[in-house]
Motif scaffolding. Structure first.
Motif, PDB file in Angstrom:
ATOM      1  N   SER A 120       0.763  -1.371   0.087  1.00  0.00           N
ATOM      2  CA  SER A 120       0.050   0.009  -0.080  1.00  0.00           C
ATOM      3  C   SER A 120       0.826   1.358  -0.079  1.00  0.00           C
ATOM      4  CB  SER A 120      -0.941   0.019   1.164  1.00  0.00           C
ATOM      5  OG  SER A 120      -1.624   1.100   1.334  1.00  0.00           O
ATOM      6  N   ASN A 121       0.563   2.232  -0.893  1.00  0.00           N
ATOM      7  CA  ASN A 121       1.107   3.412  -0.604  1.00  0.00           C
ATOM      8  C   ASN A 121       0.759   4.343   0.247  1.00  0.00           C
ATOM      9  OD1 ASN A 121       2.929   2.983  -2.855  1.00  0.00           O
ATOM     10  ND2 ASN A 121       1.147   3.079  -4.316  1.00  0.00           N
ATOM     11  N   GLN A 149      -3.119   9.895  -0.710  1.00  0.00           N
ATOM     12  CA  GLN A 149      -3.511   9.018  -1.692  1.00  0.00           C
ATOM     13  C   GLN A 149      -4.069  10.250  -2.663  1.00  0.00           C
ATOM     14  OE1 GLN A 149      -4.828   5.179  -1.618  1.00  0.00           O
ATOM     15  NE2 GLN A 149      -2.818   4.701  -0.657  1.00  0.00           N
ATOM     16  N   SER A 194      -4.309   3.395  -4.010  1.00  0.00           N
ATOM     17  CA  SER A 194      -2.759   3.062  -4.641  1.00  0.00           C
ATOM     18  C   SER A 194      -2.025   2.055  -3.979  1.00  0.00           C
ATOM     19  CB  SER A 194      -2.307   4.728  -4.421  1.00  0.00           C
ATOM     20  OG  SER A 194      -1.104   4.661  -5.162  1.00  0.00           O
ATOM     21  N   TRP A 195      -1.765   1.002  -4.766  1.00  0.00           N
ATOM     22  CA  TRP A 195      -1.215   0.120  -4.309  1.00  0.00           C
ATOM     23  C   TRP A 195      -0.027  -0.192  -5.250  1.00  0.00           C
ATOM     24  CZ3 TRP A 195      -2.874  -2.432  -0.100  1.00  0.00           C
ATOM     25  CH2 TRP A 195      -4.357  -2.250   0.258  1.00  0.00           C
ATOM     26  N   GLY A 253       1.140   2.202  -8.195  1.00  0.00           N
ATOM     27  CA  GLY A 253       0.065   3.426  -8.074  1.00  0.00           C
ATOM     28  C   GLY A 253      -1.126   3.049  -8.997  1.00  0.00           C
ATOM     29  N   ILE A 254      -1.803   4.115  -9.170  1.00  0.00           N
ATOM     30  CA  ILE A 254      -3.027   3.960 -10.114  1.00  0.00           C
ATOM     31  C   ILE A 254      -2.321   4.049 -11.479  1.00  0.00           C
ATOM     32  CG2 ILE A 254      -5.217   4.995 -10.664  1.00  0.00           C
ATOM     33  CD1 ILE A 254      -5.199   6.034  -7.808  1.00  0.00           C
ATOM     34  N   LYS A 255      -2.746   2.973 -12.304  1.00  0.00           N
ATOM     35  CA  LYS A 255      -2.313   2.987 -13.667  1.00  0.00           C
ATOM     36  C   LYS A 255      -3.236   3.589 -14.732  1.00  0.00           C
ATOM     37  CE  LYS A 255       0.865  -0.807 -13.303  1.00  0.00           C
ATOM     38  NZ  LYS A 255       1.038  -1.047 -11.688  1.00  0.00           N
TER      39      LYS A 255
END
Length: 219
Positions: free
Chosen positions: A25-26, A30, A70-71, A74-76
């Protein structure tokens, strides 16, 4: 009353110490917001579309969650459901802060230590390493039984709990292979529900936020 967003983030980071965890996890902020002032903070387990909409409708300035958006890398792509979540947050000027493993492991307000307090466990010791992060614990029930506790989807740790001489392992959920593995080593496996087991830390962190003198709510 209100506080600045960066002050809230520092408050959470000082408690949870996210930099000490190797987490997929970021953790941290986020989604940002345009205004600095935070007057109302919503807390929830997941940053789902339903939760984000509820926080926006309630007029929250910040949503604090265990499972963020966001993991890893990140969000692609911001499309589909992710687009709706991000759009809802931005339209409401709603910041989102996530804390995954740090909120599992924290002694003050983490999921597992809160579960231990709920169960009135004694002689508590940290246990169960996930990617180098010790996030669970063992302890003794009031009737003297040794149990292992690790919230979320931690069924894989049942054999480790048996090795630590636990009579029971308590988690949120387990897959069938993990159920069989627990059965094979002869340990009782109790599942509380992934979501249910991870409401404890979020609510406890909300309790600690009383020190900031802002409005709080659980979704």
């Amino acid at each position: 009353m209100s506080v600045k967003l960066n002050e809230v983030v520092k408050f959470f980071d000082d408690i949870l110490k996210p930099s000490e965890f190797d987490d997929v996890s970021n953790n941290g902020i986020q989604v940002a917001r345009s205004k600095e002032e935070v007057k109302r903070i919503a807390f929830a387990v997941d940053a789902s579309l339903k939760t984000v909409k509820a926080a926006a409708k309630a007029g929250a300035d910040l949503l604090v969650v265990h499972h963020g958006l966001s993991w890893g890398g990140g969000i692609k792509r911001i499309d589909g459901a992710m687009y709706e979540i991000v759009k809802t947050a931005i339209n409401a000027d709603l910041a989102i802060y996530a804390s995954h493993l740090p909120l599992d492991a924290n002694k003050l307000c983490g999921n597992n230590w809160e579960l231990a307090r709920e169960m009135k466990l004694k002689k508590i010791k940290p246990a169960f390493s996930y990617h180098g992060n010790v996030i669970g614990l063992t302890g003794y029930t009031p009737d003297g039984r040794k149990v292992g506790v690790c919230s979320g989807g931690a069924g894989e740790f049942a054999p480790a709990a048996k090795f630590l001489k636990c009579e029971e392992f308590i988690t949120g959920e387990a897959n069938w292979a993990e159920v069989i593995a627990a059965e094979n080593v002869g340990i009782k496996l109790t599942t509380l529900g992934h979501y249910e087991s991870e409401t404890y830390g979020v609510k406890a962190l909300m309790r600690e936020t009383a020190a900031l003198d802002v409005e709080t709510m659980f979704i």
